[in-house]
Design an enzyme around this catalytic site. Structure first.
Site, short mmCIF file in Angstrom:
data_model
loop_
_atom_site.label_atom_id
_atom_site.label_comp_id
_atom_site.label_asym_id
_atom_site.label_seq_id
_atom_site.Cartn_x
_atom_site.Cartn_y
_atom_site.Cartn_z
N GLU A 1 36.63 19.03 -3.20
CA GLU A 1 34.99 19.90 -3.15
C GLU A 1 34.13 19.09 -2.58
OE1 GLU A 1 35.41 21.56 -7.13
OE2 GLU A 1 33.81 19.68 -7.93
N LYS B 1 30.52 17.30 -1.79
CA LYS B 1 30.23 16.10 -2.83
C LYS B 1 28.32 16.64 -2.71
CE LYS B 1 29.28 11.56 -4.93
NZ LYS B 1 27.57 11.76 -4.49
N ASP C 1 24.30 17.10 -1.88
CA ASP C 1 22.92 15.76 -2.31
C ASP C 1 22.37 16.62 -2.59
OD1 ASP C 1 22.60 13.38 -2.18
OD2 ASP C 1 22.53 13.05 -0.28
N TYR D 1 30.14 22.09 -10.24
CA TYR D 1 30.99 22.33 -10.13
C TYR D 1 31.98 21.06 -11.62
CZ TYR D 1 28.01 17.66 -11.15
OH TYR D 1 27.27 16.57 -11.66
N LYS E 1 33.20 8.87 0.27
CA LYS E 1 32.26 8.91 0.56
C LYS E 1 31.75 8.65 2.59
CE LYS E 1 28.82 8.99 -1.08
NZ LYS E 1 27.71 7.61 -2.60
N CYS F 1 -5.12 15.37 25.94
CA CYS F 1 -3.29 16.02 26.23
C CYS F 1 -3.28 14.68 27.53
CB CYS F 1 -3.74 16.69 26.71
SG CYS F 1 -2.51 17.35 26.88
N CYS G 1 -2.79 17.85 31.03
CA CYS G 1 -4.18 17.12 31.49
C CYS G 1 -4.70 16.78 31.32
CB CYS G 1 -4.15 19.48 31.06
SG CYS G 1 -4.47 19.51 29.56
N CYS H 1 -3.65 20.25 22.32
CA CYS H 1 -4.45 20.63 23.15
C CYS H 1 -5.12 22.09 23.61
CB CYS H 1 -3.60 20.42 24.48
SG CYS H 1 -4.12 20.92 25.90
N CYS I 1 -2.91 24.93 30.41
CA CYS I 1 -2.08 23.32 30.35
C CYS I 1 -0.85 23.53 30.27
CB CYS I 1 -2.22 22.66 28.67
SG CYS I 1 -1.34 21.17 28.62
S1 IVH Z 1 31.54 15.96 -10.93
C1 IVH Z 1 33.27 13.58 -13.66
N1 IVH Z 1 31.50 16.99 -8.36
O1 IVH Z 1 27.71 13.26 -7.87
C2 IVH Z 1 33.01 13.88 -12.49
N2 IVH Z 1 30.06 15.15 -9.15
O2 IVH Z 1 28.15 10.36 -8.66
C3 IVH Z 1 31.03 13.76 -12.51
N3 IVH Z 1 28.21 15.45 -7.34
O3 IVH Z 1 25.87 13.31 -10.84
C4 IVH Z 1 31.34 14.55 -11.18
N4 IVH Z 1 29.04 17.14 -5.91
O4 IVH Z 1 25.55 14.42 -9.65
C5 IVH Z 1 30.60 16.14 -8.65
N5 IVH Z 1 31.35 18.51 -6.35
C6 IVH Z 1 30.61 17.36 -7.58
C7 IVH Z 1 29.90 16.83 -6.87
C8 IVH Z 1 29.23 16.26 -7.94
C9 IVH Z 1 27.51 16.54 -5.84
C10 IVH Z 1 27.43 14.27 -7.63
C11 IVH Z 1 26.39 14.74 -9.12
C12 IVH Z 1 27.10 13.93 -10.10
C13 IVH Z 1 27.43 12.54 -8.97
C14 IVH Z 1 28.27 11.32 -8.71
#
Ligand code: IVH
Length: 695
Positions: A114, A116, A118, A229, A318, A412, A415, A430, A435
């Site tokens: 799934e 990750k 941010d 998650y 990552k 500007c 012009c 401007c 212009c």
């Molecule tokens: S699972 C034991 N699933 O990533 C597993 N974390 O580096 C715990 N995060 O602190 C996390 N998307 O805030 C999991 N689909 C996802 C995630 C996720 C983002 C973040 C989460 C965690 C950090 C871990």
């Protein structure tokens, strides 16, 4: 109303609003317009004020507290919030999977992959299905109590939906990520930039800053969302035996789980998912910095175990970095079509995540001063998806004596008119309406494909017209002297004739395109089409006061003011008068059936449930094209309720009001030209006949 009736109405209102939030924020399929939603909220608030004894902390009116909090209390996590190990390529992913399998006694493993997300990790605790408290991750063992702020996020259910059969655990801790969508982030920053405030660096930053506010009213005004998650601590009830089931359970009780999670039977499949997410990364509307891979089976997870504070049964792939360093060669100023002076950094070309970056946005002079960005500086540049690359910071150690502080232009660059910066605003403008730089940008936008679509008039040719003084505003495109054009060097008779034909053809574009083409600040295609649907003609739109524009679902205050300001400007009124005079269509004729598709005009449709062949927006679009009005809720004025799969409470209401209920096939038949009145008679005779067509 008697006490019982009031309580029932309160319950109904609360349920309808919760449902609307769920549809909007979790399913991304709103069924109410903003105005309808506001009306329900208003009714609920009024009822609660009149009957304080019937107030409830779980009411949707109670999301925003009134008084700022002094600080955040600490909350101990019942189970620590862990972090994840990282892998950076296929080889490392395989090594991780092999190790996991070894710890699982050599078993074949099934995984879930799934995105990750941010954002900011949070843990939410529900007691008997009611949201009790929530905390940040903190150091993993103790976090800040941000319950009041979390309550303002409308994708967080305050009360869970009990699934039939399986009872909810008495205590349920849910873990997820609070985040901000990229388009919401950009709008928020645009709003902050206009008021001269300090910009957020990225969506993650904006989410974190918004969530850790002492004043919940500020948090409530920020477009935050939650993806969940996983489960944390639970008490009572049966725990799911796989991660996949946990995600399904979370979805069924009202949460938005990580989108597009996928169950994978092999590492090869997992790696394919990682590559797929990486390729899609820039097109996602949320920030993702990798892919989280988890062993699906909970029993095997326990066997595989933990090292220090990381599970061995999960890891994060990552994505390659989005930052790089480069040198600023120059800072140039672009004049936008609204006259705003946009500073841009011209960079030594640098490859960031597969894309060569040569320019970065610097936003405004305050941002440049705050980061003290100078020509010849070595800087860190970041590129994230469709957000334009920007300068994160200057690497001061790399400075020699050749950099001088940047000074914004006082005139500007196009012009020479002295520029102007209003008090409290961050942007410098401007002020010259004539212009040439502004005009060039306006013309580029006006003729573009999603606006008036004047084929054959590219940016270079348009610039030539402006520079030769052949056009002084966009309406002049319709008054060109075609002999003069044909005589232009390198153009010729045939091209001029073709161009003339496409200019002619553009006079007949639908109103929505014209509204978009005018280049009103903040108005894009979507807003233009909302305005065109609601007002039907430029004349009607020009007369509308702010309140009326603001009352259109999906149009906020800032946007509404911008629309009204635009039409109040005499210069713009002049251009519109010239467009009309030239024969440009400024109204959509809906009643004559002129476009051959308005046979459903005067009919109001409401959609409910899932359709099989069309998405909700597609169905709405087709109904509107056929002249029908589409509304979010059933009332006496509704002509038809179209019920798809899993039609909910709207069908009940339609039956109560004797509104005919039709299925998708019937709607398609009507769209394809069958007369709407015939079926109306069939349906409206009695409720029973209507029920037959419900799935
Ligand atoms: S699972 C034991 N699933 O990533 C597993 N974390 O580096 C715990 N995060 O602190 C996390 N998307 O805030 C999991 N689909 C996802 C995630 C996720 C983002 C973040 C989460 C965690 C950090 C871990």
């Amino acid at each position: 109303m008697g006490d019982d009736a009031i309580q029932r109405r309160l319950d109904n209102l609360r349920r309808e609003i919760d449902r609307a939030n769920y549809e909007y924020f979790v399913l991304d399929q709103p069924s109410l317009t903003d105005a309808e939603y506001d009306a329900l909220m208003r009714e609920l608030r009024d009822l609660e004020v009149a009957h304080p004894e019937l107030a409830s902390p779980e009411s949707p009116t109670q999301r925003v507290g009134a008084t700022p909090q002094a600080g955040f209390a600490e909350i101990q996590h019942p189970l620590p919030m862990l972090s994840l190990s990282n892998v950076y390529n296929e080889e490392e992913l395989r090594a991780w999977a092999q190790r996991a399998s070894r710890f699982a006694g050599g078993s074949d493993l099934t995984f879930v992959a799934e995105p990750k997300i941010d954002g900011l990790a949070v843990a939410l605790t529900y007691v008997d299905g009611v949201f009790d408290h929530g905390a940040t991750r903190g150091d993993g063992f103790r976090g800040d109590d941000i319950t009041q702020n979390l309550r303002t996020i409308r994708s967080i259910p305050l009360r869970l939906v009990a699934v039939s059969g399986a009872p909810l655990p008495r205590v349920l801790e849910v873990r997820g990520e609070v985040y901000m969508r990229k388009p919401d982030f950009e709008l928020l920053n645009a709003r902050i930039a206009e008021s001269g405030g300090k910009l957020f660096m990225n969506p993650r930053n904006a989410a974190a800053g918004s969530l850790r506010q002492k004043d919940t009213r500020i948090t409530a005004s920020r477009p935050l969302r939650l993806f969940v998650y996983g489960l944390g601590y639970t008490e009572g009830g049966e725990a799911p035996s796989s991660h996949w089931e946990a995600l399904e359970f979370l979805r069924s009780v009202g949460f938005a789980p990580s989108p597009d999670a996928k169950r994978c039977g092999s590492v090869e499949e997992v790696w394919a998912e990682c590559e797929r997410w990486q390729a899609r990364r820039d097109t996602l509307d949320f920030e993702a910095d990798g892919v989280v891979v988890k062993v699906d089976d909970v029993r095997l997870q326990e066997e595989i175990g933990y090292v220090a504070r990381e599970p061995r049964w999960a890891t994060a792939y990552k994505f390659p970095p989005t930052q790089a360093t480069s040198v600023i060669k120059d800072i140039t100023i672009n004049v936008s079509r609204t006259g705003a002076l946009n500073p841009l950094a011209m960079l030594e070309p640098v490859n960031i995540g597969g894309v060569v970056v040569q320019r970065a946005a610097l936003f405004n002079e305050d941002e440049i001063a705050r980061k003290d960005i100078r020509v010849r500086d070595t800087v860190v540049v970041e590129r994230r998806g469709d957000v334009i690359p920007y300068v994160v910071k200057v690497i001061e150690e790399r400075r020699d004596s050749s950099q001088v502080p940047f000074a914004m232009l006082a005139t500007c660059p196009a012009c020479g008119t002295p520029t102007h910066r209003a008090e409290g605003e961050a942007m410098r403008y401007c002020p010259n309406v004539a212009c040439p730089a502004q005009l060039r940008e306006k013309v580029h936008h006006f003729v573009s494909r999603n606006a008036m679509d004047i084929v054959g008039l590219g940016e270079k040719l348009a610039d030539r017209f402006v520079d030769l003084g052949l056009i002084h505003d966009v309406a002049d495109l319709y008054r060109l002297d075609w002999d003069e054009i044909a005589a232009l060097e390198r153009l010729g008779e045939q091209s001029a004739a073709n161009l003339r034909a496409s200019v002619e053809a553009s006079k007949n574009r639908p109103l929505a395109r014209l509204i978009n083409a005018l280049g009103i600040r903040h108005v894009g295609e979507r807003t233009a089409s909302l305005l065109s649907d609601r007002f039907g003609s430029l004349d009607a739109l020009m007369k509308a006061p702010v309140e009326e524009v603001n009352a259109v679902g999906g149009i906020g205050r800032v946007l509404a003011e911008s629309v009204v300001d635009f039409f109040q400007e005499p210069r713009n009124q002049e251009v519109i008068a010239k467009l009309k005079q030239a024969g440009v269509r400024t109204a959509d004729d809906r009643s004559s059936g002129g476009n051959g598709f308005s046979h459903l005009s005067g009919k109001t449709f409401v959609l409910t449930g899932r359709l099989a062949s069309l998405t909700r927006p597609q169905a709405e679009e087709r109904l509107r094209q056929a002249g029908a009005t589409v509304s979010g809720s059933v009332s006496k004025k509704t002509s038809f309720l179209v019920a798809g799969e899993e039609a909910g409470s709207k069908a009940d209401r339609a039956r109560d009001l004797k509104v005919p209920i039709i299925d998708e096939a019937e709607m398609l038949r009507m769209l394809n030209g069958a007369d709407a009145t015939a079926s109306e008679e069939i349906g409206s005779t009695d409720g029973a006949a209507a029920e037959v067509v419900l799935p």
